[in-house]
Enzyme design. Structure first.
Site, PDB file in Angstrom:
ATOM      1  N   HIS A 112       0.826  -1.209   0.000  1.00  7.94           N
ATOM      2  CA  HIS A 112       0.000   0.000   0.000  1.00  7.94           C
ATOM      3  C   HIS A 112       0.868   1.271   0.000  1.00  7.94           C
ATOM      4  CE1 HIS A 112      -3.785   2.205   1.187  1.00  7.94           C
ATOM      5  NE2 HIS A 112      -2.878   3.064   1.624  1.00  7.94           N
ATOM      6  N   GLU A 113       1.753   1.374   0.986  1.00 13.54           N
ATOM      7  CA  GLU A 113       2.547   2.608   1.128  1.00 13.54           C
ATOM      8  C   GLU A 113       3.512   2.808  -0.042  1.00 13.54           C
ATOM      9  OE1 GLU A 113       1.696   4.896   3.102  1.00 13.54           O
ATOM     10  OE2 GLU A 113       0.330   3.684   4.316  1.00 13.54           O
ATOM     11  N   HIS A 143       1.820   4.390  -2.929  1.00 14.75           N
ATOM     12  CA  HIS A 143       1.879   5.850  -2.833  1.00 14.75           C
ATOM     13  C   HIS A 143       3.269   6.357  -3.218  1.00 14.75           C
ATOM     14  CE1 HIS A 143      -2.041   6.217  -1.136  1.00 14.75           C
ATOM     15  NE2 HIS A 143      -1.754   5.707   0.045  1.00 14.75           N
ATOM     16  N   HIS A 178       3.923   6.245  -6.887  1.00 13.37           N
ATOM     17  CA  HIS A 178       3.097   7.279  -7.519  1.00 13.37           C
ATOM     18  C   HIS A 178       3.834   8.623  -7.442  1.00 13.37           C
ATOM     19  CE1 HIS A 178      -1.236   9.186  -7.684  1.00 13.37           C
ATOM     20  NE2 HIS A 178      -0.508   9.507  -8.728  1.00 13.37           N
TER      21      HIS A 178
HETATM   22 ZN   LIG Z   1      -3.175   5.250   1.549  1.00 12.95          ZN
END
Ligand SMILES: [Zn+2]
Length: 611
Positions: free
Chosen positions: A400-401, A404, A407
């Site tokens: 998940h992290e 980010h 991205h």
């Molecule tokens: Zn998040």
């Protein structure tokens, strides 16, 4: 964008792995600043720039080159301030007890508010200069091109801006903003005396919000019922007060939408990122159309928990216990293999970040809990804070992290500073998409059916909480804002009644799917997000979008382009250009299909195990 970990996991995260920690497991903040002296030197530079910037006031519209000079200086100051905040902030998160860095971080906060003051005149001045003259400047000065979209965002506000006198009045009333939210926060965090209860284990707990999230998962059914009864019983005592608080917040939103010439509160809230209201309406309509999928999950849950009638207090305990260990070396390998479909470049960048100390991995005493990604050091690279705990939940958090982080990395590489920052509306797609890819991968590599059941159960619960529950909150918000917009009064009691209807519909109470005691209908009073209007719907739209992207992973080029675009266009447009239109039913149908296929797999395993 921290991914909130359940309290139960944080409690286990107590320093177990610190002994194994090496330098390679610690992030390298020296890449931001080699020393505090270097940070101070940048602070001095920022001070000097703020003095220089004062000369821009009232003179930005003189000519195109002046205009560009002022915008460049403002961007450079903001970038510098972000880099300083990344350093001081992350030094504090790696050791929350470090007094010297706490002081440095306070200095960073002060600089931030001074910078905000020093640049406060810019947007109103651009609005004064006006669309036509700005267009003329853009044509004259090619270097202004990078500001085209940020300027459009400011100029778009012209239709919602008052004359100077009006704006001054609005600014003055702004001092009273968010009184409801502040009172709510103090009330629930400090003033409400949370009850002390004794569990079947003999353990005595104070049932505040963090204890509630931990113990509502209790395996013992009487315990979790008690926990819910007592917790919501306490909120019931404050139903009237919290009702008045929330009502004052709703009225504030109504007043602003009127003053800013919007037809209603939702249009104003969504206009911030130019998201069409149709996205919100489609989300609610499609969620309701797919409630039978959620009911199927609750019926499966009842079966797996072995209870003849599922009650609201039965929705949190894990379906399957997963106590197998995943050390980081293995977790890292799983994540890298999982994201392979996004392409070689993505995997290479992720590998590079993992190899070069962009992440602080393990829990330590005084380290900040949970996990987050920090992309404030634009000229350096993103950083990731983890509290890795050798379990599957930790692996999903890494996926998940780093979703980010990649991205931000891709956006910052492709975009100038002023258009690199992306909106939440897109952000949670990048993270939940990686989680979905991880799930698909671990289902292939799992060594036993029990392990597979655990992954599938976790995924189901994530779809319930991130999609259906957030959509339910969104529908509640839509309802109560619309009523206040129309001038209807709302008491705590009325809020409870409205919430009750929606809560029961989402849980199939009339169909006998989940039995919901009216005493739990005060749950709205527990949700702090309602003081931040029309925010949570983005969690639901993001996970729906990532469900559809996961089905089209072979089209990864357009997905990567969306990440690289950062904040260079409106978020709804960016996602649509990448092939997912959130104002149409397709992404929501993809999510329901995904949930159903997970349940098909679970049922097949259970049938095999003859459960
Ligand atoms: Zn998040």
């Amino acid at each position: 964008m921290p991914k909130s970990l359940p309290a139960v996991l944080l409690a286990f995260a107590a320093f177990g792995t610190a002994a194994a920690e090496t330098t390679a497991d610690r992030w390298n903040l020296a890449e931001i600043y080699p020393s505090v002296e270097a940070w101070n030197a940048d602070a001095a530079k920022l001070e000097a720039q703020m003095k220089e910037f004062a000369a821009c006031k009232g003179r930005m519209g003189e000519n195109a080159s002046r205009f560009r000079q002022c915008l460049d200086l403002k961007a450079d100051m903001t970038k510098r301030q972000h880099r300083m905040a990344a350093f001081s902030g992350e030094q504090v998160s790696e050791d929350t007890g470090n007094a010297a860095y706490l002081e440095l971080d306070q200095k960073a906060d002060l600089l931030e508010s001074r910078l905000n003051e020093a640049t406060a005149f810019v947007d109103p001045e651009i609005l004064h200069i006006g669309k036509d003259k700005v267009a003329q400047f853009l044509a004259q000065e090619p270097a202004l091109g990078i500001y085209r979209f940020p300027l459009e965002q400011i100029l778009r506000r012209a239709a919602h801006t008052l004359n100077d006198e009006g704006e001054a009045l609005v600014a003055n009333f702004g001092l009273m903003n968010n009184a409801g939210g502040s009172a709510y926060s103090i009330l629930t965090n400090a003033d409400i005396p949370w009850p002390k209860i004794k569990l079947s284990t003999g353990e005595e707990i104070t049932l505040d919000a963090s204890a509630y999230t931990k113990y509502r998962e209790a395996q013992n059914r009487d315990d979790r019922k008690r926990v819910m009864d007592e917790f919501f019983g306490t909120f019931k005592t404050y139903e009237r007060t919290i009702g008045i608080n929330l009502y004052s917040q709703l009225k504030q939103d109504t007043v602003y939408s009127k003053v800013r010439k919007y037809p209603d509160s939702i249009t104003r809230a969504l206009d911030r990122n130019n998201v069409p209201v149709a996205v919100f309406d489609t989300l609610i309509r499609e969620t309701n159309a797919n409630l039978p999928t959620l009911y199927r999950y609750f019926r499966l849950r009842a079966k797996m928990l072995g209870v003849p009638q599922l009650h609201y207090y039965d929705i949190y305990p894990p379906l399957v216990k997963g106590d197998f260990k995943i050390p980081y070396a293995e977790g890292r390998k799983l994540v890298l293999e999982a994201v392979a479909p996004i392409g070689k470049d993505y995997v290479a960048a992720l590998t590079y970040g993992l190899d070069h100390r962009w992440m602080d991995l393990y829990p330590r005493p005084h380290k900040q809990s949970g996990a987050h990604m920090d992309d404030y050091a634009y000229d350096v690279h993103p950083y990731v804070l983890m509290n890795y705990n050798d379990d599957y939940e930790s692996v999903t958090t890494v996926a998940h992290e780093w979703g980010h982080a990649m991205h931000s990395y891709l956006a910052q590489k492709a975009q100038p500073f002023v258009t690199s920052n992306y909106a939440i509306f897109v952000a949670e797609i990048a993270s939940t998409f990686n989680e979905e890819l991880l799930l698909q991968h671990v289902l292939k590599t799992a060594k036993s059916d029990d392990e597979r059941l655990y992954y599938l159960g976790t995924a189901l619960e994530q779809l319930r909480t991130t999609f259906f529950r957030q959509a339910m909150f969104a529908e509640f918000e839509r309802n109560i804002h619309a009523r206040v917009d129309k001038g209807e009064p709302l008491t705590g009691e009325a809020l409870t009644k409205t919430y009750c209807d929606i809560l029961k519909r989402y849980h199939g109470a009339a169909e006998g799917v989940v039995a919901i005691d009216d005493a739990y209908c005060v749950e709205w009073a527990y949700v702090p997000h309602f003081y931040n209007a029309f925010y949570v719907y983005q969690y639901a739209t993001s996970i729906a979008a990532s469900s559809l992207f996961a089905k089209r992973v072979e089209a990864n080029e357009s997905y990567l382009n969306m990440l690289k675009a950062g904040g260079s266009n409106y978020p709804y447009e960016l996602v649509k250009t990448a092939g997912v239109d959130l104002a149409t039913p397709a992404p929501y149908q993809a999510l329901a299909a995904r949930m159903n296929s997970i349940m098909d797999e679970i049922e097949a395993i259970l049938a095999k195990q003859k459960k």
